[in-house]
Design a protein around this motif. Structure first.
Motif, PDB file in Angstrom:
ATOM      1  N   GLN A 154       0.836  -1.200   0.000  1.00  0.00           N
ATOM      2  CA  GLN A 154       0.000   0.000   0.000  1.00  0.00           C
ATOM      3  C   GLN A 154       0.876   1.258   0.000  1.00  0.00           C
ATOM      4  O   GLN A 154       0.580   2.228  -0.691  1.00  0.00           O
TER       5      GLN A 154
ATOM      6  N   ALA B 265       2.470   1.437  -3.575  1.00  0.00           N
ATOM      7  CA  ALA B 265       1.548   1.890  -4.617  1.00  0.00           C
ATOM      8  C   ALA B 265       1.334   3.394  -4.505  1.00  0.00           C
ATOM      9  O   ALA B 265       1.276   4.102  -5.513  1.00  0.00           O
ATOM     10  N   ALA B 266       1.242   3.895  -3.283  1.00  0.00           N
ATOM     11  CA  ALA B 266       1.034   5.330  -3.089  1.00  0.00           C
ATOM     12  C   ALA B 266       2.259   6.113  -3.559  1.00  0.00           C
ATOM     13  O   ALA B 266       2.139   7.137  -4.235  1.00  0.00           O
ATOM     14  N   ARG B 267       3.437   5.598  -3.228  1.00  0.00           N
ATOM     15  CA  ARG B 267       4.669   6.264  -3.651  1.00  0.00           C
ATOM     16  C   ARG B 267       4.777   6.225  -5.177  1.00  0.00           C
ATOM     17  O   ARG B 267       5.205   7.200  -5.791  1.00  0.00           O
ATOM     18  N   ALA B 268       4.385   5.087  -5.760  1.00  0.00           N
ATOM     19  CA  ALA B 268       4.546   4.922  -7.207  1.00  0.00           C
ATOM     20  C   ALA B 268       3.647   5.875  -7.997  1.00  0.00           C
ATOM     21  O   ALA B 268       3.983   6.250  -9.108  1.00  0.00           O
ATOM     22  N   ILE B 269       2.480   6.257  -7.432  1.00  0.00           N
ATOM     23  CA  ILE B 269       1.694   7.240  -8.191  1.00  0.00           C
ATOM     24  C   ILE B 269       2.075   8.673  -7.813  1.00  0.00           C
ATOM     25  O   ILE B 269       1.402   9.621  -8.202  1.00  0.00           O
ATOM     26  N   GLY B 270       3.161   8.810  -7.084  1.00  0.00           N
ATOM     27  CA  GLY B 270       3.701  10.153  -6.874  1.00  0.00           C
ATOM     28  C   GLY B 270       3.231  10.844  -5.614  1.00  0.00           C
ATOM     29  O   GLY B 270       3.314  12.064  -5.505  1.00  0.00           O
ATOM     30  N   MET B 271       2.705  10.082  -4.640  1.00  0.00           N
ATOM     31  CA  MET B 271       2.325  10.734  -3.384  1.00  0.00           C
ATOM     32  C   MET B 271       3.574  10.973  -2.544  1.00  0.00           C
ATOM     33  O   MET B 271       4.447  10.109  -2.454  1.00  0.00           O
ATOM     34  N   THR B 272       3.633  12.136  -1.917  1.00  0.00           N
ATOM     35  CA  THR B 272       4.718  12.419  -0.989  1.00  0.00           C
ATOM     36  C   THR B 272       4.487  11.584   0.271  1.00  0.00           C
ATOM     37  O   THR B 272       3.428  10.973   0.439  1.00  0.00           O
ATOM     38  N   TRP B 273       5.470  11.576   1.159  1.00  0.00           N
ATOM     39  CA  TRP B 273       5.344  10.773   2.372  1.00  0.00           C
ATOM     40  C   TRP B 273       4.135  11.200   3.222  1.00  0.00           C
ATOM     41  O   TRP B 273       3.322  10.351   3.611  1.00  0.00           O
ATOM     42  N   PRO B 274       3.965  12.478   3.514  1.00  0.00           N
ATOM     43  CA  PRO B 274       2.800  12.878   4.326  1.00  0.00           C
ATOM     44  C   PRO B 274       1.470  12.486   3.664  1.00  0.00           C
ATOM     45  O   PRO B 274       0.537  12.042   4.325  1.00  0.00           O
ATOM     46  N   LYS B 275       1.424  12.636   2.341  1.00  0.00           N
ATOM     47  CA  LYS B 275       0.187  12.290   1.620  1.00  0.00           C
ATOM     48  C   LYS B 275      -0.065  10.785   1.671  1.00  0.00           C
ATOM     49  O   LYS B 275      -1.194  10.334   1.840  1.00  0.00           O
TER      50      LYS B 275
ATOM     51  N   ILE C  14      -3.628   9.828   3.083  1.00  0.00           N
ATOM     52  CA  ILE C  14      -4.652   9.363   2.149  1.00  0.00           C
ATOM     53  C   ILE C  14      -4.762   7.840   2.150  1.00  0.00           C
ATOM     54  O   ILE C  14      -5.844   7.283   1.981  1.00  0.00           O
ATOM     55  N   VAL C  15      -3.623   7.160   2.295  1.00  0.00           N
ATOM     56  CA  VAL C  15      -3.629   5.712   2.091  1.00  0.00           C
ATOM     57  C   VAL C  15      -3.446   4.918   3.390  1.00  0.00           C
ATOM     58  O   VAL C  15      -4.221   4.008   3.687  1.00  0.00           O
TER      59      VAL C  15
ATOM     60  N   PRO D 154      -6.011   5.901   6.970  1.00  0.00           N
ATOM     61  CA  PRO D 154      -7.401   5.418   6.906  1.00  0.00           C
ATOM     62  C   PRO D 154      -7.501   3.903   7.079  1.00  0.00           C
ATOM     63  O   PRO D 154      -8.469   3.405   7.654  1.00  0.00           O
TER      64      PRO D 154
END
Lengths: 233, 260
Positions: A120, A123-133, A137-138, A141
């Motif tokens: 998880q 996948a978040a990093r791979a779509i370009g989310m920063t660490w805080p995001k 977001i992922v 929750p």
């Protein structure tokens, strides 16, 4: 002397005790919020790759989980003034209970985050989310589903532990119960009323907690609700 | 200095260690626009690790990765940093889509929310546009009717197709596939491979790690055989699959053929 129903019904809506219960609740909520902030920070720090970031957080958890909260409260209220740090009753109670709670919540939050599969994060990093995001977001929750039950239990415990603040003369429910008993002598009746107030608080919280748990699990609940066909066995 | 080539993705001399294990021993690769490169080879040979260094999920110990003319992970000029900031690296990753063996759909979001997550939270696309695009992409992978399903309610093949749509929603200039069908039941492999084949025919630049040799033969412009942290042989699909020159490639292809 036998049980006095009249006194019992009199004290059960005594504004004096009701206010005390309100103070206990407010103290618990305040300490919980402080604990969540501290625990959240400590949890993040303990997952850092940097040793010097992990260490202070580990030290905090070790120290406050390793000593009784009652001792911590007394040190904060009656010990610190010796060093010139004079905190009022309310501040001492809030800080004492909050800082102690944070040490426990740190472990709860950390285990919740560790339970989120590594994929998880990736996948978040791979779509370009920063660490805080990625966390907001992922990960969080999903961690909530795991965190909420023990977190709810911690708050349940905190509402009862808050009675320890009576020792540093915080006028919460237990302190007011004791003060009332000293002048009214209906020991059992008044303490039973007090106990019922605590029971009421924890019961209402229990109902709220099960709602929260259902909400946090909503993405997994539907699959579990699929009716099993009659011939499935 | 950026590479002179017109490559979308270029890896130069990539090395990677995990502890004492030397996983990648100097890998070079240039992928041009619209090209489909398939990497095959035995497990543990470094294929997946190499793919993961391309978007810096695994940071190379040495060597360079260039994507669209910019070096991955290189600090901005004059920033005085040794590494690119988290935000900078995240910005670079937007142009690279990735599909994982375990799908890795966000389990607390519906299929539609998964596909919209990148545009909404990363690109800050406005909600209506992101929604329209996500619906289009779900239809493209044949899952228009599964918008409201959570990952736990979808089959593996369906989850993987949603994952492809989620990566496409970022409008990447290259798509990386890390063994996309390896954890699927056999009857679901075809539906995922079909989506990938469609993508390649639409001109998407792709780097694929897979054990599906027949798919590679059909979809790839170029196949690389990787073993022991090195690219041992590369060539056009027909040449490499039907008449491999390297002894190890031959052995591997024979083994895979027997297995299927």
């Amino acid at each position: 002397m036998i049980w006095d129903w009249e006194a019992f019904f009199h004290y059960i809506h005594s504004p004096y005790l009701l206010t005390g219960a309100g103070v206990s609740l407010a103290l618990s909520i305040g300490a919980m919020l402080i604990g969540l902030v501290l625990g959240g920070c400590a949890a993040m720090m303990r997952m850092s790759e940097q040793r010097w970031v992990r260490l202070p957080a580990s030290g905090y958890v070790w120290l406050f989980r390793g000593t009784p909260v009652l001792v911590q409260l007394i040190i904060i209220y009656t010990g610190l003034p010796q060093l010139g740090l004079q905190l009022g009753v309310v501040a001492s109670a809030l800080i004492g209970l909050g800082v102690n709670e944070g040490a426990y919540l740190a472990e709860i939050i950390r285990s919740g985050i560790s339970a989120v599969p590594k994929g998880q994060f990736e996948a978040a990093r791979a779509i370009g989310m920063t660490w805080p995001k990625t966390m907001r977001i992922v990960v969080l929750p999903q961690a909530m589903r795991i965190i909420i039950p023990p977190l709810g239990n911690a708050f349940n415990g905190l509402m009862k532990t808050s009675s320890l603040a009576s020792v540093i003369s915080m006028e919460e429910l237990l302190r007011r119960t004791e003060l009332l008993v000293q002048v009214q002598f209906k020991v059992l009746e008044i303490f039973i009323v007090s106990a019922l107030y605590y029971l009421f608080l924890t019961t209402v919280w229990g109902l709220i907690q099960s709602r929260l748990e259902a909400y946090a699990s909503r993405s997994v609940a539907p699959a579990a609700n699929v009716p099993v066909p009659a011939d499935a066995t | 200095m950026p590479p002179e080539s017109s490559a979308i993705v270029e890896a130069r001399g990539v090395h990677k260690h995990f502890g004492a294990t030397h996983v990648l021993k100097g890998v070079d690769l240039a992928v041009s626009k619209g090209e489909v490169v398939v990497i095959i080879g035995p497990s543990g040979g470094g294929k997946s690790t190499f793919l993961r260094t391309l978007n810096f999920l695994d940071r190379p110990d040495s060597g360079e990765i260039w994507v669209n003319g910019a070096a991955m992970g290189a600090p901005e000029a004059g920033s005085g940093r040794a590494k690119l900031s988290d935000a900078g690296l995240s910005r670079q990753r937007r142009q690279i889509g990735m599909v994982f063996q375990q799908f890795n759909l966000f389990s607390h979001m519906t299929a539609l929310e998964n596909v919209m997550s990148g545009p909404i939270h990363v690109l800050k696309t406005d909600k209506a546009a992101a929604l329209a695009d996500a619906k289009r992409l779900l239809a493209l992978v044949g899952l228009a009717d599964k918008e409201a399903s959570y990952p736990g309610q979808l089959s593996g093949g369906q989850q993987q197709r949603v994952a492809i749509a989620r990566a496409l929603a970022m409008h990447p200039s290259v798509m990386l596939f890390d063994e996309p069908t390896s954890s699927l039941d056999p009857e679901m492999v075809a539906e995922v491979l079909q989506v990938m084949l469609d993508l390649s025919q639409r001109g998407m630049t792709m780097v694929i790690v897979t054990h599906e040799i027949q798919f590679a033969r059909k979809a790839a412009n170029r196949i690389l055989f990787m073993e022991n942290g090195r690219i041992i042989e590369e060539g056009r699909p027909q040449d490499l699959v039907d008449s491999p020159r390297n002894e190890r490639t031959k052995q591997f292809l024979n083994m895979v053929a027997e297995g299927s």
